[in-house]
Scaffold this active site. Structure first.
Site: not given
Ligand SMILES: *Cc1c(COP(=O)(O)O)cnc(C)c1O
Length: 402
Positions: A77, A131, A196, A221
């Protein structure tokens, strides 16, 4: 973009290497000298040591500033060597001093919010759309934060003495709306800007170069890129990274080493994947814009592999009609995915807030993959169906009846 910005940041390297080179080498520079090619996966949860005085010193050092412990690891951790390779590589690609990986994008955002509220800075200024779950986390105040929603021009006025964070997405999920990161960073003053960068990836945009202190990714992603790993990561300066590591240690949202390995592997093809998928997406955006069944196409100036479009007909029928394209939430995989944000990714956002952010009930969000463009177009063409006879049936009515 100036020529220097096409090269990744490394304070120790005299000859900078291009992004495509870093994508396959960063985080792996020591491997050849060890006689290794693929990065080793270290699955250890704990690490034996006969020197508990030295371990105590490493734990004290970590408690002081959250710096990556020097010497042998202590406990899973606290840090993991395989995950650290991914963090090094991503920091290099984003041009930041450090990166801290988490179990998911939402775990990464949670750690940022907790790190700020622990300093008494619980107010967040944010720009919609975000998101859906990020919007929800802020709106519901699940972690004790309080949010003020504004547009980019309103950021400076929305700042308060207890504002700990300004948050934007560009291009934003799901409308692909863009903000001027440099102008927004300027408006933030000394308050950290979190951008983001999930949709653009460091291949198309490096927000730290524009003044964002924190660059967030849902690594689930594009960074992973194959739809088989969940992860999040924050690229930032070493000081903020230290606090994030401390939060991660105390709250436990660590990334699994296998996921770290898959992400490192994913990064090596990131530039190639993003460029290829973006070319196809740009082509599809043009075809969709010229199609009478499509009311509006959203495609960002920066480019990228995401296309959003509003249909005249029933968006649920398009989702039901695809055969090659995968009807699924998420994005950034090698195959093309399509989903209806009002039903899925942004369902958790209050309908009025969602529409106010420009997310139409007729909007479809498509993540373009690596298939041939003609095959994709043939599938979309049949899924879009016949042009609607006027007058059109409103989506709201359809939903009310179902
Ligand atoms: C999917 C997504 C998130 C969240 O990410 P997870 O890996 O699903 O927790 C945050 N920001 C954007 C722009 C996303 O597309």
């Amino acid at each position: 973009m100036d020529s220097a910005s096409t090269h990744a940041y490394d304070p120790h390297r005299t000859a900078p290497r291009a992004l495509a080179t870093e994508a396959v080498h960063a985080g792996r520079d020591d491997l050849a000298r060890q006689g290794l090619h693929a990065a080793p996966i270290d699955l250890s949860t704990t690490y034996p040591s006969y020197d508990s005085r030295a371990e105590a010193a490493r734990i004290d050092a970590f408690a002081a500033d959250g710096a990556e412990p020097q010497g042998p690891p202590v406990y899973g951790r606290l840090g993991n060597p395989t995950v650290a390779r991914f963090e090094t590589a991503l920091a290099t690609l984003e041009g930041t001093e450090a990166a801290v990986a988490f179990a998911s994008g939402m775990a990464a955002l949670s750690a940022v919010l907790l790190a700020r509220s622990a300093m008494g800075l619980r107010h967040v200024v944010a720009v919609r759309p975000l998101y859906g779950c990020s919007d929800h986390l802020l709106t519901a105040g699940l972690l004790g934060s309080e949010v003020t929603w504004t547009d980019p021009a309103g950021i400076a006025d929305a700042l308060r003495p207890d504002t700990g964070l300004v948050m934007v997405e560009s291009p934003a999920n799901p409308t692909l709306a863009e903000v001027d990161l440099r102008a927004v960073a300027h408006a933030c003053g000394t308050v950290p800007l979190l951008a983001d960068n999930t949709f653009a990836t460091p291949v198309l945009q490096r927000p730290a170069e524009h003044g964002a202190r924190l660059v967030l990714h849902s690594a689930t992603k594009y960074l992973g890129g194959h739809g088989d790993v969940m992860a999040g990561v924050v690229a930032c300066d070493e000081e903020f990274a230290g606090r994030l590591r401390q939060v991660r240690f105390a709250t436990g949202g660590v990334l699994h080493p296998l996921a770290g390995y898959l992400l490192l592997r994913g990064l090596s093809t990131l530039p190639v994947r993003v460029r290829a998928a973006s070319a196809t997406a740009a082509d599809l955006a043009v075809r969709l814009a010229a199609d009478p069944r499509v009311a509006r196409v959203h495609y960002p100036r920066i480019g990228g592999a995401m296309v959003a479009f509003e249909v005249h007909g029933d968006p649920h029928e398009v989702i039901a009609g695809v055969r090659l394209v995968t009807p699924a939430v998420s994005l950034g995989s090698v195959d093309t995915l399509i989903q209806h944000p009002a039903s899925i990714s942004h369902r958790i956002v209050d309908a009025d807030d969602r529409r106010g952010a420009g997310v139409s009930d007729r909007l479809l969000r498509m993540s373009v993959g690596l298939e041939d463009v003609e095959d994709l177009w043939a599938d979309l063409d049949q899924a879009l169906g016949q042009p609607l006879p006027a007058p059109q049936v409103p989506v709201g009515l359809h939903e009310a009846l179902s």
